[in-house]
Design an enzyme around this catalytic site. Sequence first.
Site, PDB file in Angstrom:
ATOM      1  N   ASP A  21       0.839  -1.158   0.100  1.00  0.00           N
ATOM      2  CA  ASP A  21      -0.163   0.001  -0.148  1.00  0.00           C
ATOM      3  C   ASP A  21       0.858   1.160   0.122  1.00  0.00           C
ATOM      4  O   ASP A  21       1.568   1.537   1.003  1.00  0.00           O
ATOM      5  CB  ASP A  21      -0.886  -0.006   1.107  1.00  0.00           C
ATOM      6  CG  ASP A  21      -1.675   1.091   1.384  1.00  0.00           C
ATOM      7  OD1 ASP A  21      -2.115   1.885   0.561  1.00  0.00           O
ATOM      8  OD2 ASP A  21      -2.083   1.556   2.634  1.00  0.00           O
ATOM      9  N   ASN A  23      -0.237   4.422  -0.347  1.00  0.00           N
ATOM     10  CA  ASN A  23      -1.072   5.822   0.040  1.00  0.00           C
ATOM     11  C   ASN A  23      -1.576   5.598   1.419  1.00  0.00           C
ATOM     12  O   ASN A  23      -2.142   6.710   1.846  1.00  0.00           O
ATOM     13  CB  ASN A  23      -2.232   6.202  -1.219  1.00  0.00           C
ATOM     14  CG  ASN A  23      -3.247   5.153  -1.204  1.00  0.00           C
ATOM     15  OD1 ASN A  23      -3.514   4.327  -0.423  1.00  0.00           O
ATOM     16  ND2 ASN A  23      -4.280   5.191  -2.070  1.00  0.00           N
ATOM     17  N   ASP A  25      -4.267   3.889   2.776  1.00  0.00           N
ATOM     18  CA  ASP A  25      -5.475   3.799   2.821  1.00  0.00           C
ATOM     19  C   ASP A  25      -5.845   2.158   3.327  1.00  0.00           C
ATOM     20  O   ASP A  25      -6.738   1.722   3.603  1.00  0.00           O
ATOM     21  CB  ASP A  25      -6.442   4.092   1.464  1.00  0.00           C
ATOM     22  CG  ASP A  25      -5.986   3.114   0.405  1.00  0.00           C
ATOM     23  OD1 ASP A  25      -5.087   2.276   0.519  1.00  0.00           O
ATOM     24  OD2 ASP A  25      -6.664   3.412  -0.568  1.00  0.00           O
ATOM     25  N   ASP A  29      -2.033  -1.118  -3.874  1.00  0.00           N
ATOM     26  CA  ASP A  29      -2.390  -0.432  -4.976  1.00  0.00           C
ATOM     27  C   ASP A  29      -1.007  -0.590  -5.890  1.00  0.00           C
ATOM     28  O   ASP A  29      -0.052  -1.120  -5.792  1.00  0.00           O
ATOM     29  CB  ASP A  29      -2.454   1.180  -4.670  1.00  0.00           C
ATOM     30  CG  ASP A  29      -1.538   1.665  -3.640  1.00  0.00           C
ATOM     31  OD1 ASP A  29      -0.202   1.278  -3.811  1.00  0.00           O
ATOM     32  OD2 ASP A  29      -1.923   2.536  -2.703  1.00  0.00           O
ATOM     33  N   ASP A  98      -5.350 -10.804 -15.571  1.00  0.00           N
ATOM     34  CA  ASP A  98      -6.387 -11.693 -15.257  1.00  0.00           C
ATOM     35  C   ASP A  98      -7.287 -11.425 -16.434  1.00  0.00           C
ATOM     36  O   ASP A  98      -7.687 -10.202 -16.449  1.00  0.00           O
ATOM     37  CB  ASP A  98      -7.031 -11.867 -13.953  1.00  0.00           C
ATOM     38  CG  ASP A  98      -7.083 -12.968 -13.189  1.00  0.00           C
ATOM     39  OD1 ASP A  98      -7.422 -13.885 -13.675  1.00  0.00           O
ATOM     40  OD2 ASP A  98      -6.229 -13.055 -12.293  1.00  0.00           O
ATOM     41  N   ASP A 199      -9.561 -16.586 -15.821  1.00  0.00           N
ATOM     42  CA  ASP A 199     -10.348 -17.234 -14.688  1.00  0.00           C
ATOM     43  C   ASP A 199     -11.353 -18.172 -15.108  1.00  0.00           C
ATOM     44  O   ASP A 199     -12.256 -18.004 -16.108  1.00  0.00           O
ATOM     45  CB  ASP A 199     -10.880 -16.164 -13.949  1.00  0.00           C
ATOM     46  CG  ASP A 199     -11.522 -16.229 -12.619  1.00  0.00           C
ATOM     47  OD1 ASP A 199     -10.831 -16.759 -11.770  1.00  0.00           O
ATOM     48  OD2 ASP A 199     -12.672 -16.140 -12.488  1.00  0.00           O
ATOM     49  N   GLU A 256      -7.531 -21.409 -16.115  1.00  0.00           N
ATOM     50  CA  GLU A 256      -7.701 -22.007 -14.662  1.00  0.00           C
ATOM     51  C   GLU A 256      -8.973 -22.956 -15.155  1.00  0.00           C
ATOM     52  O   GLU A 256      -9.960 -22.381 -15.484  1.00  0.00           O
ATOM     53  CB  GLU A 256      -8.331 -20.793 -13.669  1.00  0.00           C
ATOM     54  CG  GLU A 256      -8.704 -21.529 -12.361  1.00  0.00           C
ATOM     55  CD  GLU A 256      -9.476 -20.521 -11.465  1.00  0.00           C
ATOM     56  OE1 GLU A 256      -9.261 -20.705 -10.107  1.00  0.00           O
ATOM     57  OE2 GLU A 256     -10.136 -19.748 -11.865  1.00  0.00           O
ATOM     58  N   HIS A 329      -3.884 -17.069  -4.843  1.00  0.00           N
ATOM     59  CA  HIS A 329      -4.843 -16.485  -3.791  1.00  0.00           C
ATOM     60  C   HIS A 329      -6.081 -17.153  -3.312  1.00  0.00           C
ATOM     61  O   HIS A 329      -6.659 -16.619  -2.525  1.00  0.00           O
ATOM     62  CB  HIS A 329      -5.195 -15.155  -4.769  1.00  0.00           C
ATOM     63  CG  HIS A 329      -6.033 -15.535  -5.955  1.00  0.00           C
ATOM     64  ND1 HIS A 329      -5.539 -16.039  -7.115  1.00  0.00           N
ATOM     65  CD2 HIS A 329      -7.290 -15.218  -6.376  1.00  0.00           C
ATOM     66  CE1 HIS A 329      -6.313 -16.540  -7.996  1.00  0.00           C
ATOM     67  NE2 HIS A 329      -7.598 -16.164  -7.364  1.00  0.00           N
ATOM     68  N   ASP A 330      -6.334 -18.226  -4.119  1.00  0.00           N
ATOM     69  CA  ASP A 330      -7.651 -19.213  -3.492  1.00  0.00           C
ATOM     70  C   ASP A 330      -6.939 -20.338  -2.781  1.00  0.00           C
ATOM     71  O   ASP A 330      -7.852 -20.996  -2.392  1.00  0.00           O
ATOM     72  CB  ASP A 330      -8.238 -19.609  -4.977  1.00  0.00           C
ATOM     73  CG  ASP A 330      -8.890 -18.613  -5.512  1.00  0.00           C
ATOM     74  OD1 ASP A 330      -9.415 -17.639  -4.961  1.00  0.00           O
ATOM     75  OD2 ASP A 330      -9.408 -18.618  -6.778  1.00  0.00           O
TER      76      ASP A 330
END
Length: 560
Positions: A21, A23, A25, A29, A98, A199, A256, A329-330
């Site tokens: 990150d 910035n 928040d 990003d 993706d 995907d 995938e 990520h899954d």
Amino acid sequence: MTKQWWKEAVVYQIYPRSFMDANGDGIGDIQGIISKLDYLKELGIDVIWLSPVYKSPNDDNGYDISDYRDIMDEFGTMADWEQLLKEMHDRGIKLIMDLVVNHSSDEHAWFVESKKSKDNPFRDYYIWREGRDGEEPNNWESFFSGSAWQKDETTGEYYLHLFSKKQPDLNWENPKLREEIYDMMKFWLDKGIDGFRMDVINFISKVEGLPNADNPDGLTYVQGGDYFMNGPKIHDYLHEMNQKVLSKYDVMTVGETPGVDTEQAKLYTDEAREELNMVFQFEHVDLDSGPGGKWDLRPLTLNALRDSFTKWQKGLEHAGWNSLYLNNHDQPRMVSRFGNDERYRVESAKLLATFLHTLKGTPYIYQGEEIGMTNVKFESIDDYKDIETLNMYDEKVREKGEDHQTVMESIYVKGRDNARTPFQWDDREHAGFTHGEPWLKVNPNYIKINAKEAVADPNSVFHYYRKLIQIRKKHEILVYGSYDLVNPNHDQIYAYKREYNGKTLLVILNFSSERPVFELPVDLNYTKKQVLISNYEGKEEDDLNQLELKPYEARVYLLS
């Protein structure tokens, strides 16, 4: 088999929300990614697969896209993205994006129009059906729990959503929809990207008529994979996509494809068929799932893992190409799932890396894997963010009254948030990921496990990955060599040989905390041996005929 750059590449997956990150928040990003490109260059990877950064309401963390040609505000602007691409290319790193085209967001302009009326020009961009006897059109179940159908009050019809109800499935039967998608792909390729990760791409063709799935157990809903996985027109669609788009560019593609076997994977990836370069198959990450599916935990055996990988190595040996991964990520963190994330975390992380990078195929590193990041155990379900996890918990605990702790144990092992906790950059607050409040809590072990510590330590998991990547670039046998098992039935040792142009590579992996003895087969002859890499101090003079291995020891020999 032809030589290709994407066969020789090492890919690194970035899940942008959790990477860095810039910035403050609390959300990763694009500028955060740019700030860490030198770190990735030092690691030695060739390609970044960037999980979705498109405009999205974030029902499924970006996999619900509301505008395929714009960037999510939380991640930055198109100018930020263009800077990222330039900075990557300046460092010799390629970018694959993706491609999420089985479904869109329900906030996409196409769907907003589609649901207005039955005769709207965009109606047929999605899959609409009338109900049957006051019920859903069929008994298919969403992957995120509940029916795969949602009734829309405007027209009284149902739309199909294999995932969240905010992710309506696109209708690939419609040639206008397909042309829209191909045009969107060209938009990104013309900007200079180097390919796509697609995907659930094998879901885009559904069985004609969308019949009820067989349901011998009398379940309320069923997932009906045979009815929408590897459907009747899937190869027509992918060949058309290749002819109209992909063949016009020098790019890599990986699909995938849950539910494929080796014979189906060959159809997708055989170069002569002109569809995809490779696929992500799921067999090896389903080995620890019982008959009740993902959350039904069962022990994983080395024999099952070896049988699965060998089947895929041999099955795609002459036609097609393998992708090599143990987490993403899954999926939960690989060192927690396939290794020992406590006493032997470093050793087993290196062993698993050795395994992935010495098989035949293109290796994929998931962010944090290269420093040995582990699964997390949050005490409260309220600390989890993943829609699949939360829906499952609601269904099992709040609706069916199942035991809270039992369900939490399955989340600790299999939950997708295991992979999505923020990247652990250093030992400062929030692991240096953000100076704000992170969108998802950081794993508390960041004090010890972080990139700053790993880069500074020459014996770290990070530097072991660097060496593996360098070795793979130097020795073509690691890319193009054949694969054959050695001592195929050992309960603790997984050993195999790779052969290419008169050279032999021997890989010996101890998948246990014990000290088993490796015995060299009598038919494996050599006059010289060289230790290419080992996660302990492997000595040249060690006797290969009877080699006692340390816990989670990995050795790779070049024999001549």
